[in-house]
Write an enzyme that holds these catalytic residues in place. Structure first.
Site, mmCIF file in Angstrom:
data_model
loop_
_atom_site.group_PDB
_atom_site.id
_atom_site.type_symbol
_atom_site.label_atom_id
_atom_site.label_comp_id
_atom_site.label_asym_id
_atom_site.label_seq_id
_atom_site.Cartn_x
_atom_site.Cartn_y
_atom_site.Cartn_z
ATOM 1 N N SER A 113 4.647 -48.567 -100.450
ATOM 2 C CA SER A 113 3.803 -48.363 -99.273
ATOM 3 C C SER A 113 2.347 -48.041 -99.621
ATOM 4 C CB SER A 113 4.430 -47.279 -98.406
ATOM 5 O OG SER A 113 3.766 -47.197 -97.179
ATOM 6 N N HIS A 114 1.891 -46.878 -99.215
ATOM 7 C CA HIS A 114 0.489 -46.510 -99.366
ATOM 8 C C HIS A 114 0.212 -45.835 -100.705
ATOM 9 C CE1 HIS A 114 3.037 -43.548 -97.560
ATOM 10 N NE2 HIS A 114 2.280 -42.611 -98.077
ATOM 11 N N ASP A 277 -2.199 -50.495 -94.884
ATOM 12 C CA ASP A 277 -1.836 -49.912 -96.178
ATOM 13 C C ASP A 277 -1.253 -50.942 -97.143
ATOM 14 O OD1 ASP A 277 0.600 -50.255 -94.878
ATOM 15 O OD2 ASP A 277 1.517 -48.554 -95.894
ATOM 16 N N ASP A 279 1.659 -52.061 -98.015
ATOM 17 C CA ASP A 279 2.659 -53.044 -97.586
ATOM 18 C C ASP A 279 2.467 -53.500 -96.144
ATOM 19 O OD1 ASP A 279 3.401 -50.515 -96.640
ATOM 20 O OD2 ASP A 279 5.507 -51.070 -96.544
ATOM 21 N N ASP A 281 2.321 -51.886 -93.140
ATOM 22 C CA ASP A 281 2.962 -51.354 -91.933
ATOM 23 C C ASP A 281 2.155 -50.244 -91.250
ATOM 24 O OD1 ASP A 281 3.489 -49.488 -93.854
ATOM 25 O OD2 ASP A 281 5.669 -49.449 -93.565
ATOM 26 N N ARG A 282 1.178 -49.681 -91.944
ATOM 27 C CA ARG A 282 0.377 -48.624 -91.309
ATOM 28 C C ARG A 282 -0.932 -49.191 -90.767
ATOM 29 N NH1 ARG A 282 0.785 -42.917 -94.579
ATOM 30 N NH2 ARG A 282 3.059 -42.827 -94.577
ATOM 31 N N LYS A 376 7.255 -50.450 -88.574
ATOM 32 C CA LYS A 376 5.932 -50.329 -87.979
ATOM 33 C C LYS A 376 5.088 -51.496 -88.482
ATOM 34 C CE LYS A 376 5.130 -46.775 -91.437
ATOM 35 N NZ LYS A 376 5.819 -45.504 -91.676
HETATM 36 C C1 G1P Z 1 5.639 -39.687 -94.223
HETATM 37 C C2 G1P Z 1 5.163 -39.638 -92.791
HETATM 38 C C3 G1P Z 1 6.221 -40.216 -91.869
HETATM 39 C C4 G1P Z 1 6.555 -41.637 -92.320
HETATM 40 C C5 G1P Z 1 6.946 -41.635 -93.788
HETATM 41 C C6 G1P Z 1 7.149 -43.050 -94.307
HETATM 42 O O1 G1P Z 1 6.824 -38.933 -94.382
HETATM 43 O O2 G1P Z 1 4.832 -38.328 -92.397
HETATM 44 O O3 G1P Z 1 5.761 -40.204 -90.549
HETATM 45 O O4 G1P Z 1 7.617 -42.151 -91.557
HETATM 46 O O5 G1P Z 1 5.911 -41.031 -94.567
HETATM 47 O O6 G1P Z 1 5.998 -43.829 -94.200
HETATM 48 P P1 G1P Z 1 6.848 -37.390 -94.879
HETATM 49 O O7 G1P Z 1 6.158 -37.335 -96.223
HETATM 50 O O8 G1P Z 1 6.105 -36.586 -93.866
HETATM 51 O O9 G1P Z 1 8.310 -37.034 -94.947
HETATM 52 ZN ZN ZN Z 2 3.551 -48.684 -95.693
#
Ligand code: G1P
Ligand code: ZN
Length: 542
Positions: A113-114, A277, A279, A281-282, A376
């Site tokens: 992801s990010h 981000d 991948d 999705d954000r 997302k």
């Molecule tokens: C974080 C975000 C949450 C999201 C997840 C995956 O998780 O807060 O909303 O779904 O990344 O992208 P957290 O580190 O808070 O558990």
């Molecule tokens: Zn992502």
């Protein structure tokens, strides 16, 4: 082609979280690490025999190599077919779409992801189920259990496939179809949104700037915003995906998308700015001199989604994660549809989307989406914003101001305290939890506590119960403070403090966010004894 049964032994710590298995890239590259996990995935879903999978990732370091391994193992495990994005690329929402559209048996998505990418950064792999969404806990638990006793994996010996060549090839008995990663996703967006209206908006001189952060959305945004919708070349910045995301942190927030922020936070900048981000999705949405908080974005999109063709008949309902601000709740009430409050994590929206109870969903962590896929979707959010602005012919700031005038404003912020000593963080949570029963009726830093509880969610569709999903303290003036430990952090513990306060006085809608939240910040610190963590300020404020 001979199927090889390779003996192996369990490797510690292969427990997938809500976003799959995330580890340092070098860990994934260790002998049998990837292989053990992939075999555990196939074993957990009753084998791969006769099945079809979508395979692709965000292009980070080790993406292409890992895909070759996965394809060999899928073939050896008897899979019938694999659909792979060209060059191994697929954004997470595009992968979700392909899984659904082709009625496949799921997909393997490679991404962290990010998180930054590179040989010394992060890698990840997750399994999505046939509805296109992340595997539920029952499956991730079975995968983990499988990794604990694994003794063999199956593979075939073959040369690497050419992932750049579109079309069909065979890998043993498995058909591999290399597809354009963008085409089907773009077609879906064209179904949902009024491309002509957005094209006219751009043609009128409305300037857009999209920061792909050297990650997966570059090709998608260039094809859609520039080629299809006519935004001038250069509207998409950092558009070429690179294995280390240009050495950056592909997280679309004011801290990491700094260049974009600087450009937009001026009187002479573009009309609209957005970023996505690693991948895809954000999303982060900006207007000229305007930052849209993800919670406000969800509320504004909910109030105006009917302006886009895909949502013209209205929404069935909306869902937000518990720590996301309550701004969307008032829109749902006004428009008379249901609003669900779910635990943090996209997977909790899955049942509501599948059952047609929620159409739009969102999280405060820059995640917004709808029932068009089961993840997302960053670019989707951008296009819905643009469709709404194209119909209303107004700026981001006007739309936001009008929204606040009508519904009031939820000032909102998340304060993250990172890399904490795990036991200190747990002790703080334990203290607050123990005090929950005594808080209602108390006045803390001038605010009266109305309710306090540990969030427990009962899924309205399947009745499953999730406990301990964050400690929420509701104050009488509509303010909330929520304490929650991150489930995705890798270094020690991360405490997230979510803060919001509702302002309905039309003359007080333009305060500085942290100042507006001052009293609730004070109350949250006081009631939790946050100073005991030895931190004078949060590490990250969003
Ligand atoms: C974080 C975000 C949450 C999201 C997840 C995956 O998780 O807060 O909303 O779904 O990344 O992208 P957290 O580190 O808070 O558990
Ligand atoms: Zn992502």
């Amino acid at each position: 082609m001979d199927i090889l049964t390779v003996p192996t032994t369990p490797i510690e710590g292969q427990k997938p979280g809500t976003s799959g298995l995330r580890k340092k890239t070098r860990v994934f590259m260790e002998p049998n690490y990837l292989e053990n996990f992939v075999q555990a995935v196939f074993d957990a879903i009753g084998g791969a025999e006769g099945k079809t999978f979508v395979v692709g990732g965000d292009g980070r370091y080790f993406n292409a190599e890992a895909i070759q391994t996965i394809l060999r193992m899928a073939a050896a495990n008897g899979a019938n077919a694999a659909i792979v994005g060209r060059a191994g690329l697929l954004s997470t929402p595009a992968a979700s779409n392909l899984i659904r559209k082709n009625a496949t048996d799921g997909g393997l998505i490679l991404s962290a992801s990010h998180n930054p990418g590179g040989i010394d950064e992060d890698f990840g792999l997750k399994f999505n189920i046939p509805n296109g969404g992340p595997a539920p806990e029952s499956i991730t638990d079975a995968i983990y259990t499988g990794t604990l006793s694994i003794a063999r994996y199956l593979t075939v010996e073959s040369a690497d496939l050419d992932l750049d060549r579109l079309g069909d090839t065979q890998l043993g008995d498995m058909q591999v179809t290399i597809v354009d990663p963008v085409a089907d996703y773009q077609a879906l967006m064209e179904d949902l949104f009024d491309f002509d209206a957005i094209r006219d908006l751009f043609a009128s001189g409305f300037q857009v700037r999209f920061d792909a952060m050297h990650a997966i959305t570059g090709p998608y945004a260039a094809a859609i915003l520039q080629d299809a919708l006519g935004a001038p070349d250069g509207s998409v910045m950092n558009a070429i995906p690179s294995v280390d995301f240009g050495g950056g942190h592909p997280d679309p927030n004011p801290t990491w998308a700094k260049g974009l922020m600087v450009e937009l936070m001026s009187d002479t900048g573009p009309d609209f700015g957005a970023a996505s981000d690693g991948d895809g999705d954000r999303n982060m949405i900006l207007g000229r001199n305007t930052y849209v908080s993800p919670s406000d974005s969800l509320a504004v999109l909910t109030a105006n989604a009917h302006l886009a063709p895909g949502y013209a008949t209205g929404l069935a309902g909306v869902a937000r994660s518990m720590p996301t601000s309550c701004a969307v709740d008032r829109v749902a009430k006004d428009l008379q549809f249901e609003c669900f409050e779910t635990p943090t994590g996209w997977k909790f929206f899955g049942n509501l989307l599948d059952a047609g109870r929620a159409t739009l969903c969102g999280e405060e962590s820059f995640g917004t989406g709808s029932d068009h896929v089961r993840e997302k979707d960053g670019l989707w959010a951008v296009l819905l914003w643009l469709n709404i602005l194209a119909v209303k012919r107004c700026g981001v700031s006007d739309l936001l101001q009008d929204h606040w005038q009508k519904y009031g404003r939820n000032y909102y912020s998340r304060h993250d305290f990172e890399a904490l000593n795990k036991s200190d963080a747990e002790a703080l949570m334990g203290r607050v939890e123990a005090a929950l029963g005594t808080l209602p009726g108390q006045t803390i830093a001038g605010l009266v506590v109305e309710k306090a509880d540990s969030f427990r969610y009962e899924d309205p569709i399947d009745g499953s119960v999730s406990r301990n999903q964050g400690l929420r303290i509701q104050f009488a003036n509509g303010a909330r403070a929520i304490f929650r430990l991150s489930g995705t952090g890798t270094d020690g513990a991360t405490l997230r403090l979510y803060l919001e306060t509702l302002e309905t006085d039309p003359g007080k809608l333009d305060q500085e966010v942290q100042i507006a939240l001052g009293p609730i910040i004070k109350a949250a610190h006081e009631l939790s004894g946050l100073h005991s963590l030895g931190r004078s300020a949060p590490d990250v404020i969003t």
